[in-house]
Design an enzyme around this catalytic site. Structure first.
Site, mmCIF file in Angstrom:
data_model
loop_
_atom_site.group_PDB
_atom_site.id
_atom_site.type_symbol
_atom_site.label_atom_id
_atom_site.label_comp_id
_atom_site.label_asym_id
_atom_site.label_seq_id
_atom_site.Cartn_x
_atom_site.Cartn_y
_atom_site.Cartn_z
ATOM 1 N N SER A 43 -5.314 5.670 -0.280
ATOM 2 C CA SER A 43 -5.199 4.399 -0.296
ATOM 3 C C SER A 43 -6.362 3.735 -0.874
ATOM 4 C CB SER A 43 -4.919 3.871 1.077
ATOM 5 O OG SER A 43 -4.834 2.444 0.899
ATOM 6 N N SER A 44 -6.229 2.799 -1.799
ATOM 7 C CA SER A 44 -7.412 2.340 -2.770
ATOM 8 C C SER A 44 -7.890 1.251 -1.565
ATOM 9 C CB SER A 44 -6.854 1.651 -3.867
ATOM 10 O OG SER A 44 -6.066 2.514 -4.586
ATOM 11 N N GLU A 59 -0.540 -5.876 3.281
ATOM 12 C CA GLU A 59 -0.907 -5.069 4.378
ATOM 13 C C GLU A 59 -0.599 -5.490 5.675
ATOM 14 O OE1 GLU A 59 -4.671 -3.421 4.289
ATOM 15 O OE2 GLU A 59 -4.260 -1.774 2.745
ATOM 16 N N ASN A 112 -0.726 5.513 3.141
ATOM 17 C CA ASN A 112 -0.941 5.938 1.920
ATOM 18 C C ASN A 112 -2.245 7.083 2.078
ATOM 19 O OD1 ASN A 112 -1.696 7.053 -0.757
ATOM 20 N ND2 ASN A 112 -2.019 4.899 -1.433
ATOM 21 N N SER A 132 0.902 -1.103 -0.066
ATOM 22 C CA SER A 132 -0.160 -0.122 0.139
ATOM 23 C C SER A 132 0.785 1.435 -0.009
ATOM 24 C CB SER A 132 -1.061 -0.118 1.198
ATOM 25 O OG SER A 132 -1.905 1.069 1.338
ATOM 26 N N GLY A 133 0.601 1.862 -0.844
ATOM 27 C CA GLY A 133 1.567 3.304 -0.932
ATOM 28 C C GLY A 133 2.489 3.249 -1.806
ATOM 29 N N GLY A 161 -2.288 -3.555 -1.961
ATOM 30 C CA GLY A 161 -1.002 -4.212 -1.727
ATOM 31 C C GLY A 161 -1.060 -4.733 -0.315
ATOM 32 N N THR A 172 -1.942 2.724 -7.912
ATOM 33 C CA THR A 172 -2.840 3.450 -8.564
ATOM 34 C C THR A 172 -2.408 4.521 -9.358
ATOM 35 O OG1 THR A 172 -4.239 3.040 -6.478
ATOM 36 C CG2 THR A 172 -5.129 4.851 -7.979
HETATM 37 N N1 LIG Z 1 4.892 8.262 -10.096
HETATM 38 C C1 LIG Z 1 4.481 9.044 -9.215
HETATM 39 N N2 LIG Z 1 4.768 10.353 -9.048
HETATM 40 C C2 LIG Z 1 4.733 11.174 -8.032
HETATM 41 N N3 LIG Z 1 4.140 10.715 -6.907
HETATM 42 C C3 LIG Z 1 3.422 9.414 -6.762
HETATM 43 C C4 LIG Z 1 3.841 8.497 -7.960
HETATM 44 N N4 LIG Z 1 3.390 7.330 -7.561
HETATM 45 C C5 LIG Z 1 2.949 7.481 -6.417
HETATM 46 N N5 LIG Z 1 3.055 8.942 -5.923
HETATM 47 C C6 LIG Z 1 2.869 9.223 -4.581
HETATM 48 O O1 LIG Z 1 2.402 8.207 -3.650
HETATM 49 C C7 LIG Z 1 1.171 8.193 -3.290
HETATM 50 C C8 LIG Z 1 0.413 6.966 -2.985
HETATM 51 O O2 LIG Z 1 0.389 6.358 -4.297
HETATM 52 P P1 LIG Z 1 -0.866 5.180 -4.914
HETATM 53 O O3 LIG Z 1 -0.674 5.006 -6.300
HETATM 54 O O4 LIG Z 1 -1.987 5.829 -4.400
HETATM 55 O O5 LIG Z 1 -0.240 3.818 -4.031
HETATM 56 P P2 LIG Z 1 -1.183 2.788 -3.950
HETATM 57 O O6 LIG Z 1 -2.231 2.625 -4.885
HETATM 58 O O7 LIG Z 1 0.144 1.553 -4.200
HETATM 59 O O8 LIG Z 1 -1.554 2.464 -2.554
HETATM 60 C C9 LIG Z 1 0.273 9.094 -4.140
HETATM 61 O O9 LIG Z 1 -0.783 9.718 -3.706
HETATM 62 C C10 LIG Z 1 1.273 10.138 -4.904
HETATM 63 O O10 LIG Z 1 1.312 11.023 -3.983
HETATM 64 MG MG LIG Z 2 -4.070 2.602 -4.552
#
Ligand SMILES: Nc1ncnc2c1ncn2[C@@H]1O[C@H](COP(=O)(O)OP(=O)(O)O)[C@@H](O)[C@H]1O
Ligand SMILES: [Mg+2]
Length: 1117
Positions: free
Chosen positions: A262-263, A499, A259, A207-208, A497, A212
């Site tokens: 977080s989804s 957790e 996060n 997660s994070g 992811g 996404t």
């Molecule tokens: N490629 C990227 N560029 C900039 N910031 C990113 C990038 N990927 C993730 N982040 C930062 O990380 C945070 C968490 O990413 P997210 O995709 O929501 O994580 P996950 O879906 O894996 O839990 C996002 O809100 C963003 O702020």
């Molecule tokens: Mg996500």
């Protein structure tokens, strides 16, 4: 090898000097490597320095994929030129300070590490981490392992995305550009388009870690590169695809400790493409929404974004209608996260963005209103408390709602009767055999439980409804597989992811099980397949051990004994089975399982609590689960009363979410499947779905737990690298061979480096050609030949080949340019020639057609008496205009000849006179008597001059004897006027020698004779009168009017003019003939005018004189 081949080859070789001078700085044709600045290239750090490789004679550094992979980059960027990530002001993850790298995005230098972990000198965790860290510090968050992309969350905005970057990756092969998400998206898209294969991109990581975000970039890429023909339907689908993310995030995402966005659900999105590669629809599958979050959140976490967005974003009036107040701290369900809210303005702008997205997707205003009311109802529901009242009986307490106003709100917002809402909250209906129904009151605890279950269920149904609504809009429309062909699909999986929380419950158990399943798939597809490929290709090699997590998956999902099966058994058992009993059951079943333990089985482990915790050794690490709530959450029970209540709502949207409320309470239904089993089934289906597609992997890594930019906690990452099995991935990929390529593809890339293979080989097979090529380079010792692929052991071999290739590319470019320009010029020339030929033949055709037409029309031209007078000449083509003019003239002359030929000689004199008269009078005088027979000598004619023709004959004889003239040209009686204005009757005789004026009264005695040579001209009028003025040199002008003709006033002026003109023509003399209605006279130097006045009552023509001018009074009738 043909002579042509040899020539091309020698040309290709060229002098060494040409090689350098012809490199193009920005030449597309020099791609895929792309040309850089040659000077900078020379300065570029060389890996050879480290490996003792590389001779200066190699010329400019090649700029290819493999050199890039080895860290040789020609951009000539020094370390200081690159801008490392700088820690941001630590104000949260969105406040990011990034100084863009100085180089272009496809410029990576040695200092940037290896772009592919396969190229590591040694595959150890240390080397892996060092490379990862080095790249991360340079802002290079992406690295390959073969075709798997490893991505590290930068926690800050990087200038890596957008249209420019998309253009760089569009249509390129994976290895042509530095690692990037776009490259993976492009590879999946191309595989789908080229081979019509369904593909999927599986994004995993904790997660994070950025899953996404990655999925969003992938969607953006796909949206940007599709629909070149701008079809509205495709644009609509793309719009919905892009906007759906925003809506789903509002309802399915929440701030967690790991996060901020977080989804809290798993998402798998299929995008359907037509045969042209344009998106025509899509479908979203959602998995296991973490609905317990509606009720309760961990410290530092929040409820789903949607609640805060409504509270912060709605207008005051709307909020009032929902009976809500802005402050989230006023509601039990949002109190925990109230202090963690994002800035109010941010929340508001998110709210507006979601509203806009819902509008674009096609949610109606009524639907959006319903959604708001449902969210508000949930918040109110959460605030309802229950009190045990005094009149409580002993066994069964009487329960009341503390604040009944809230019930009113809930009833109003859900459009249900208030009494029913209250009844559902305080009691439940139980069917006790047959059709008998009993209403059973709740205890306060039961009522709270029922309330919570209801709140959770309403939210879950809302979420599912939103997903289905989006799916309804995205469903491919009007597609007929027989007509349009089968749709191909790209799937994008962004699922929660792995957790680990301080306290892990049923949800974490499911999420982690899901990750185990996906890891299994990864192992199956990547690690196992890789090894199987070597076997399939008949390559001898040593197996690499990797941790296969099949046994953990088995522990969870095995029928009858697996954790889920044991849980289901506990749920279905009669009597009150507690979570504790479930735990005991687990202990008995898995006592000896290497990945399962509990305090019972390991009493010394104080990190677990007796009777509450069990632990599973997941592939990603150990997780201790608390069994509290497992049974309850798995059973996921909601009283039927609530379902019916919602189904009977008068809000159609809410009603549509509860179709199962229709069921009659007395109906005995099968026990519904438990949440765990449902989840397991959906996972099995998902994995099956993914397994039949061509997979692409994105493995996301979270650099630190604090969500700060530019900090990579090594321990933290090492752990992820380990459990994601990345090292094994590299090892398997590298164990034997750093690279493998099918023979045809290998030849396509390197054939120019060998004279036997350029431009095409004549050997028995591609394999033989590859072998010849490698032998020429002396590289045959470093490769293995598979059945269909060449396996290359060390990257250095590839480097050598790439260097040779890069040297030859500029010459090939020139060669191709030369050939192509020649082709273009020849084609142009051929086209021009063809144009001229066509023009020539067309002209020829037109001329022929015209002549044929002339011939056809003029066939009858010889027919007398018209001799083709009425024939119409067809319009000639331009080129024949002069020809036709000549023909027409010739034809006229010919026709004249035909006509003249038939005239008897006796008529010739008259014809000539008439022609001469026509020449001077045509169109100037009204009538010149051409249709009459011209008698000429009218005075000798007995008809015209009955009384005196004999007398005139005698006079004529005497004159002939005296003047010896040949012929009489003209004779007539005239009325003349002299300069004294006296008018008299006279006669006019014109012989071929003289012009005589005779006196008819005196036997035509000659009164005046003028030699014909002296006559210079004649003047006549344009009317029908018979006025003639004869001009003679040295003489007064003779003014006469021809008269006394038979018939009277016969028109003879034309005859006189014609006879005289014809005579003069015959003599080659000029005769001036003037036609004027006011004729000037000259008589003894005096200037006078003579004109004609028509006068009906005048018996005979006569002259009148007034004020020095003569007027002929003409008896007009
Ligand atoms: N490629 C990227 N560029 C900039 N910031 C990113 C990038 N990927 C993730 N982040 C930062 O990380 C945070 C968490 O990413 P997210 O995709 O929501 O994580 P996950 O879906 O894996 O839990 C996002 O809100 C963003 O702020
Ligand atoms: Mg996500």
């Amino acid at each position: 090898m043909g002579a042509e081949t040899t020539e091309a080859w020698s040309l290709l070789r060229g002098p060494a000097g040409t090689l350098q001078s012809t490199r193009h700085l920005d030449c597309q044709a020099c791609l895929p490597s792309g040309c850089g600045n040659p000077e900078a290239r020379v300065r570029a750090p060389r890996e050879g320095a480290a490996s003792g490789e590389g001779s200066p004679s190699l010329g400019p550094e090649p700029t290819s994929y493999f050199t890039t992979r080895l860290g040789r980059w020609p951009g000539g960027l020094s370390l200081s030129e690159h801008s490392p990530l700088r820690p941001s002001a630590q104000k949260g993850q969105s406040n990011l300070a990034w100084v863009p790298p100085a180089g272009r995005m496809d410029e990576e230098g040695l200092e940037c590490g290896k772009p592919d972990f396969v190229l590591l000198d040694q595959v150890t965790m240390e080397d892996f981490m060092e490379n990862l860290k080095l790249r991360f510090e340079k802002g290079l968050i992406y690295t390959y392992i073969g075709e798997v992309l490893v991505s590290v969350n930068p926690y800050q905005e990087l200038p890596l995305y957008g249209p420019e970057a998309i253009a760089k990756y569009q249509g390129r092969e994976l290895y042509e550009r530095p690692p990037h998400l776009y490259a993976v998206a492009n590879a999946a898209y191309r595989a789908m388009k080229r081979r019509s294969r369904d593909t999927c991109i599986v994004i995993s990581g904790e997660s994070g870690a950025g899953k996404t975000e990655a999925s969003k970039h992938i969607m953006q890429y796909i949206a940007a590169v599709t629909n070149p023909s701008q079809r509205a339907e495709v644009d609509r689908v793309k719009d919905v695809l892009l906007k759906s993310t925003c809506v789903l995030e509002a309802f399915g995402n929440a701030r967690t400790n790991r996060n901020h966005n977080s989804s809290r659900f798993g998402k798998y999105m299929d995008i359907n493409f037509d045969f042209k590669g344009d998106p025509v629809g899509g479908h979203i599958h959602s998995y296991l929404l973490e609905k317990s979050r509606v009720l309760k959140q961990h410290v530092g976490e929040r409820n789903f974004h949607a609640f805060y967005q409504v509270l912060r974003g709605c207008e005051d009036a709307e909020l009032q209608k929902l009976h809500l107040q802005r402050n989230p701290a006023l509601y039990n369900f949002t109190r925990q996260g109230a202090g963690l809210s994002a800035l109010e303005s941010d929340e508001k702008s998110h709210y507006l963005a979601v509203m806009e997205a819902m509008r674009v997707i096609g949610f109606s205003a009524e639907e959006v209103g319903s959604v708001h009311r449902i969210l508000a109802a949930i918040l109110h529901l959460g605030n309802i408390e229950f009190l045990e009242t005094e009149e409580a009986g002993l066994e069964q307490g009487h329960v009341a709602v503390a604040e009944e106003l809230l019930v009113d709100h809930v009833a109003q917002l859900t459009a249900t009767p208030r009494e029913l809402v209250l009844r559902c909250l305080l009691s439940r209906t139980v069917a006790s055999g047959g059709r008998e129904l009993i209403e059973k009151g709740h205890t306060a605890a039961e009522a709270s439980y029922a309330r919570d279950a209801c709140a959770k269920a309403v939210y879950q149904r809302l979420f599912e409804w939103v997903v289905n609504r989006i799916n309804g809009v995205m469903e491919p429309r009007g597609r007929d597989p027989r007509r349009d062909g089968k749709d191909t699909v790209i799937g994008v999986l962004d699922i929660y992811g792995f957790e680990v929380f301080p306290v892990n419950s049923f949800e974490q158990f499911c999420i982690n099980y899901c990750n185990e399943k996906l890891q299994q798939l990864f192992i199956q597809l990547i690690l196992k397949q890789e090894q199987e490929e070597y076997e399939r290709e008949g390559i001898a090699w040593q197996s690499v051990d990797y941790f296969n997590n099949a046994t953990i998956v088995e522990l969870v999902e095995r029928p009858h004994r697996g954790v889920l099966a044991v849980l289901d058994e506990a749920c279905s058992a009669a009597g009150t089975i507690t979570d504790r009993i479930f735990l005991q059951s687990l202990d008995t079943h898995h006592r000896h399982h290497p990945h399962y333990t509990s305090r019972q089985l390991c009493p010394t482990d104080k990190t677990m609590e007796f009777g509450r915790d069990f632990r599973i050794k997941h592939y990603a690490g150990d997780v201790t689960y608390s069994v509290e709530g497992f049974i309850d959450k798995n059973r996921d029970h909601l009283f039927q009363d609530f379902k019916r209540l919602m189904y009977n709502s008068s809000d159609p949207t809410l009603r549509a979410m509860w179709p199962d409320g229709q069921q009659d309470i007395t109906e005995v239904t099968k026990r519904p499947l438990t949440a765990g089993t449902l989840f397991k089934n959906s996972m099995v289906a998902l994995v099956e779905n993914l397994a039949c597609k061509e997979p692409f992997y994105v493995r996301c890594i979270k650099p630190n737990e604090d969500k700060v930019a530019a900090r990579l906690d090594e321990d933290h990452c090492r752990h992820q690298v380990a459990y994601l099995g990345l090292l094994e991935n590299v090892r398997v990929r590298r164990a034997g061979f750093a690279s493998r390529q099918p023979y045809p593809r290998f030849l396509l890339r390197y054939k120019m480096t060998c004279e036997y293979t350029w431009p095409n080989h004549l050997l028995g097979s591609d394999r033989a050609a590859v072998s010849a090529l490698l032998e020429q380079h002396g590289l045959q010792g470093d490769v293995a030949f598979g059945h269909t692929k060449l396996f290359i052991r060390s990257p250095q071999t590839l480097v050598t080949l790439e260097q040779s290739r890069a040297r030859l590319i500029p010459i090939i470019v020139l060669l191709l340019q030369k050939a192509w320009r020649g082709t273009l010029a020849r084609r142009h020339c051929r086209q021009l020639r063809a144009v001229y030929t066509i023009m020539r033949w067309f002209r020829r055709h037109k001329v022929r057609a015209h002549l044929a037409e002339l011939q056809r029309r003029f066939q009858a031209a010889r027919q007398p008496p018209l001799y083709g007078r009425d024939l119409v000449w067809p319009p000639p083509p331009a080129v024949l205009q002069p020809f036709q003019d000549t023909c027409q003239a010739l034809f006229c002359r010919w026709r004249a000849r035909q006509l003249v030929k038939n005239i008897p000689p006796s008529d010739m004199a008259q014809i000539k006179a008439k022609v001469a008269a026509m020449g001077v009078l045509q169109e100037l005088r009204q009538d010149w008597g051409c249709r009459r027979a011209w008698v000429r000598d009218y005075l000798s004619s007995a008809t015209d001059n009955p009384t005196a023709s004999g007398l005139f004959a005698e006079r004529l004889k005497a004159l002939r004897d005296k003047d010896n003239f040949g012929a009489v040209l003209f004779s007539s009686h005239v009325r003349k006027v002299n300069r004294f204005s006296k008018s008299r009757d006279r006669a006019l005789l014109l012989t071929d020698r003289h012009l005589y004026k005779l006196d008819p009264g005196r036997q035509y005695r000659v009164m005046r004779a003028v030699p014909l040579e002296a006559v210079t001209g004649l003047s006549v009028t344009s009317g029908r009168d018979q006025l003639v003025v004869l001009h003679a040199r040295g003489q007064d002008d003779l003014v006469v009017c021809l008269h006394r003709s038979r018939p009277p006033l016969d028109n003879r002026v034309g005859e006189l003019v014609g006879v005289l003109a014809a005579y003069c023509q015959g003599k080659g003399r000029a005769l001036e003939v003037r036609v004027s209605d006011c004729i000037p006279l000259s008589q003894r130097g005096a200037r006078r005018l003579v004109s004609v006045e028509p006068k009906p009552e005048q018996p005979e023509p006569d002259f009148r004189c007034s004020r020095g001018a003569f007027t002929l009074l003409w008896p007009s009738r």
